[in-house]
Design a protein around this motif. Structure first.
Motif, short mmCIF file in Angstrom:
data_model
loop_
_atom_site.label_atom_id
_atom_site.label_comp_id
_atom_site.label_asym_id
_atom_site.label_seq_id
_atom_site.Cartn_x
_atom_site.Cartn_y
_atom_site.Cartn_z
N THR A 55 37.96 62.29 24.48
CA THR A 55 39.28 62.12 23.55
C THR A 55 40.27 61.52 24.49
OG1 THR A 55 38.42 63.32 21.74
CG2 THR A 55 40.67 62.85 21.86
N HIS A 56 40.74 62.19 25.40
CA HIS A 56 42.03 62.08 26.03
C HIS A 56 41.51 61.38 27.45
CE1 HIS A 56 43.96 64.86 23.57
NE2 HIS A 56 42.99 65.66 23.59
N ALA A 57 40.55 60.43 27.60
CA ALA A 57 40.25 59.98 28.81
C ALA A 57 41.19 58.93 29.08
CB ALA A 57 38.86 59.47 28.76
N PRO A 58 41.81 57.85 28.05
CA PRO A 58 42.50 57.00 28.56
C PRO A 58 43.77 57.54 29.22
CG PRO A 58 41.76 56.61 26.37
CD PRO A 58 41.19 58.18 26.74
N ALA A 59 44.32 58.75 28.53
CA ALA A 59 45.64 59.23 29.12
C ALA A 59 45.16 59.82 30.68
CB ALA A 59 46.14 60.26 28.05
N LEU A 60 44.39 60.74 30.74
CA LEU A 60 43.90 61.49 31.69
C LEU A 60 43.69 60.12 33.08
CD1 LEU A 60 43.11 63.86 33.25
CD2 LEU A 60 40.75 63.44 32.42
N ALA B 56 44.11 60.24 43.79
CA ALA B 56 44.80 61.30 43.08
C ALA B 56 45.39 62.51 43.81
CB ALA B 56 43.79 61.67 41.98
N ASN B 57 46.45 62.93 43.30
CA ASN B 57 46.97 64.18 43.58
C ASN B 57 46.06 65.44 43.07
OD1 ASN B 57 48.54 66.54 43.48
ND2 ASN B 57 50.47 65.35 43.46
N PRO B 58 45.59 66.26 43.72
CA PRO B 58 44.43 67.14 43.68
C PRO B 58 45.15 67.93 42.56
CG PRO B 58 44.49 67.06 45.94
CD PRO B 58 45.74 66.24 45.32
N TYR B 59 46.37 68.57 42.46
CA TYR B 59 47.04 69.27 41.28
C TYR B 59 47.10 68.68 40.13
CZ TYR B 59 48.16 72.10 45.63
OH TYR B 59 48.26 72.88 46.58
N LEU B 60 47.46 67.37 40.10
CA LEU B 60 47.67 66.77 38.79
C LEU B 60 46.28 66.30 38.14
CD1 LEU B 60 50.65 64.24 39.59
CD2 LEU B 60 50.28 66.83 38.90
N LEU B 61 45.12 65.89 39.00
CA LEU B 61 43.86 65.40 38.43
C LEU B 61 43.19 66.75 37.87
CD1 LEU B 61 41.54 63.95 38.19
CD2 LEU B 61 40.79 64.45 40.28
N ILE B 62 43.50 67.90 38.64
CA ILE B 62 42.72 69.08 38.01
C ILE B 62 43.44 69.62 37.03
CG2 ILE B 62 42.31 71.65 38.58
CD1 ILE B 62 41.81 70.71 41.43
N ALA B 63 44.79 69.74 36.87
CA ALA B 63 45.48 70.04 35.55
C ALA B 63 45.20 69.24 34.37
CB ALA B 63 47.08 70.05 36.18
N GLY B 64 45.26 67.88 34.94
CA GLY B 64 44.84 67.12 33.67
C GLY B 64 43.57 67.24 33.13
N THR B 65 42.53 67.26 33.92
CA THR B 65 41.15 67.66 33.55
C THR B 65 41.05 68.82 32.68
OG1 THR B 65 40.48 66.39 35.36
CG2 THR B 65 39.09 67.94 34.23
N ILE B 66 41.68 69.88 33.40
CA ILE B 66 41.74 71.32 32.71
C ILE B 66 42.38 71.05 31.01
CG2 ILE B 66 42.26 73.62 32.33
CD1 ILE B 66 41.73 73.59 35.57
N ALA B 67 43.27 70.45 31.13
CA ALA B 67 44.27 70.14 29.96
C ALA B 67 43.47 69.62 28.72
CB ALA B 67 45.49 69.63 30.25
N LEU C 157 49.06 57.45 28.35
CA LEU C 157 49.29 58.87 28.66
C LEU C 157 50.45 59.23 27.73
CD1 LEU C 157 49.62 61.53 30.24
CD2 LEU C 157 50.93 60.47 32.14
N GLU C 158 51.59 58.31 27.73
CA GLU C 158 52.79 58.41 27.05
C GLU C 158 52.08 58.60 25.39
OE1 GLU C 158 57.45 56.69 26.81
OE2 GLU C 158 55.47 55.35 27.03
N ALA C 159 51.43 57.84 24.89
CA ALA C 159 51.01 58.02 23.58
C ALA C 159 50.23 59.26 23.10
CB ALA C 159 50.27 56.65 23.15
N ASP C 160 49.71 60.13 24.09
CA ASP C 160 48.89 60.93 23.98
C ASP C 160 49.73 62.22 23.87
OD1 ASP C 160 47.06 63.12 23.97
OD2 ASP C 160 45.62 61.89 25.20
N THR C 161 50.13 62.20 22.89
CA THR C 161 51.38 63.52 22.73
C THR C 161 50.71 65.02 22.90
OG1 THR C 161 51.11 63.44 20.27
CG2 THR C 161 53.00 62.20 21.24
N GLU C 162 49.31 65.10 22.37
CA GLU C 162 48.58 66.41 22.66
C GLU C 162 48.64 66.80 24.30
OE1 GLU C 162 45.57 67.29 19.15
OE2 GLU C 162 45.04 65.64 20.42
N LEU C 163 48.45 65.85 24.79
CA LEU C 163 47.88 66.00 26.28
C LEU C 163 49.45 66.17 26.97
CD1 LEU C 163 45.90 66.34 28.79
CD2 LEU C 163 46.33 63.97 29.17
#
Length: 442
Positions: free
Chosen positions: A285-290, A346-357, A397-403
């Motif tokens: 669902t959130h792949a485009p923003a991720l 990718a920044n490891p922190y951001l990739l892991i944070a976004g994936t988990i979110a 990413l900007e449009a995905d308000t849930e993420l």
């Protein structure tokens, strides 16, 4: 201090990640470590907003605020040796706003902490295993870039030894990284000449991000020490494939009564628990923003495409490497998913944070994924296409308000401003391709 001095250490390298995962640091003489811990080290907050070319990008809280400070304090629990730097140990650091004593809004490490706190509220403890690829380069004055691929042997995927690594780069690097104590397990030559993959053991998510960050920094340092260049660019060469940053993700139950792998269920469809299936659905669902976090550069999107073994479509499959989300065959304690979306830049922190979110949003929504991909992927009739450019991913990413609600408004605003400036600078730059294509005939 006494222990370090007894080990011959006289310098502590205090380091932390910026927005794009570059290590920012200061070497502190051992005698001054107490002051660094008590009072902190002052850095300009705009270091988070500085481009790879040294330009300060106009992100809110930087230039517009008069270039204020952040305070960086060593995390002494994270001390590790630097085997190639005698007398030096490295430690990670945490950045705060001196006016509020709160984490700096752009701090990638604290962003991941905040996402993990959300997971803990739902009784989940994410476990991550990072896999990173990179290219090693030799100097080449005849090349426009000044570099060429090291050991351009073809057909040497999944090999080790001198056949595709005449200078024994991999063996030497593995031994030095082992001495660094960051959980390196193994490595091999990868698909293209001069490309390597080194694996890190799985661990709790923050530890995995810390180790992946340190791994990338160490690889670049070791290459420079030998007069080479190691690059984690997504696709540095036209005649070669790209470098991935694959994440293996599972979750342990944070509830002692339900301790164990929360992704495993022998009675569930495909042997996966509802939690695992919901996590997969969240990633889809959130792949485009991720993609904006997993593929964060203009260059990233040149790695994508059909028949690349890099994702192109938003899909998942059972032990299928042509899918964006792959479910490896292990079950029981080894049940997990593999996100193949990320590239090595990718920044490891951001990739892991976004994936988990994204996975957590799927869990809380109770979504079920569609049927898994069967056979070879890359059929646009079966699944939607990922964003094919950085601007498209940033818009998603900007449009995905849930993420973005999980990631935080301040962080998201800073990241979008920084990355949109990058795309604007690229769009104004005249490339070699344009000159070759147009100059002679037009």
């Amino acid at each position: 201090m006494q222990r370090l001095a007894a080990e011959g250490i006289d310098v502590v390298r205090v380091t932390y990640p910026d927005l794009i995962g570059v290590d920012r640091a200061r070497d502190v003489l051992l005698d001054h470590l107490p002051s660094a811990c008590d009072h902190g080290l002052a850095f300009c907050r705009a270091v988070y907003h500085t481009s790879p070319q040294g330009e300060v990008v106009p992100v809110s809280g930087g230039l517009d605020a008069g270039l204020p400070d952040i305070t960086v304090r060593p995390d002494l629990d994270s001390l590790v040796p630097l085997p190639w730097e005698p007398g030096v140990v490295s430690c990670l650091a945490d950045a705060t706003d001196p006016a509020t004593s709160l984490p700096a809004p752009e701090s990638p490490r604290d962003l991941l902490r905040s996402v993990l706190a959300r997971c803990a509220e739902h009784g989940l403890r994410p476990v991550v295993g990072p896999e990173l690829e990179y290219f090693l380069c030799d100097e080449d004055p005849a090349s426009p870039s000044g570099w060429k691929r090291y050991a351009g042997t073809t057909g040497a995927v999944y090999t080790a030894g001198l056949r595709a690594d005449g200078d024994n780069h991999l063996l030497r690097t593995l031994r030095l990284l082992r001495a660094m104590n960051i959980g390196v397990t193994s490595g091999n030559h990868e698909f293209d000449g001069g490309q390597f993959e080194i694996n890190l053991t799985h661990s709790e998510a923050l530890s995995a991000a810390d180790r992946a960050f340190r791994f990338k920094s160490a690889i670049k340092e070791l290459a420079r020490k030998e007069g080479k260049l190691a690059t984690f660019m997504a696709k540095p060469f036209n005649g070669a494939g790209g470098s991935g940053f694959h994440l293996h993700l599972s979750c342990e139950s944070a509830d002692e009564e339900g301790a164990g792998n929360a992704f495993d269920d022998p009675t569930g469809p495909y042997g996966l628990s509802a939690t695992a299936r919901h996590a997969v659905a969240g990633l889809l669902t959130h792949a485009p923003a991720l993609a904006a976090l997993a593929n964060p550069t203009v260059n990233s999107y040149k790695r994508f495409g059909p028949d690349t073994l890099a994702p192109w479509l938003i899909d998942w499959g059972l032990d299928n490497r042509s899918a964006m989300v792959r479910i490896p065959p292990e079950r029981g304690s080894g049940a997990r998913l593999e996100l193949r979306l990320g590239d090595a830049s990718a920044n490891p922190y951001l990739l892991i944070a976004g994936t988990i979110a994204a996975a957590l949003l799927g869990v809380t929504a109770g979504e079920e994924p569609p049927a898994p991909l069967e056979g070879y992927g890359y059929d646009t009739a079966r699944a939607a296409v990922l964003p094919m450019s950085l601007p498209a991913a940033l818009d998603a990413l900007e449009a995905d308000t849930e993420l973005t609600e999980v990631l935080g408004k301040d962080f998201t605003a800073s990241f979008l401003s920084y990355k949109r400036n990058e795309t604007e600078r690229f769009q104004r730059h005249v490339t070699d391709w344009e000159f070759t294509e147009y100059a002679y005939h037009l």
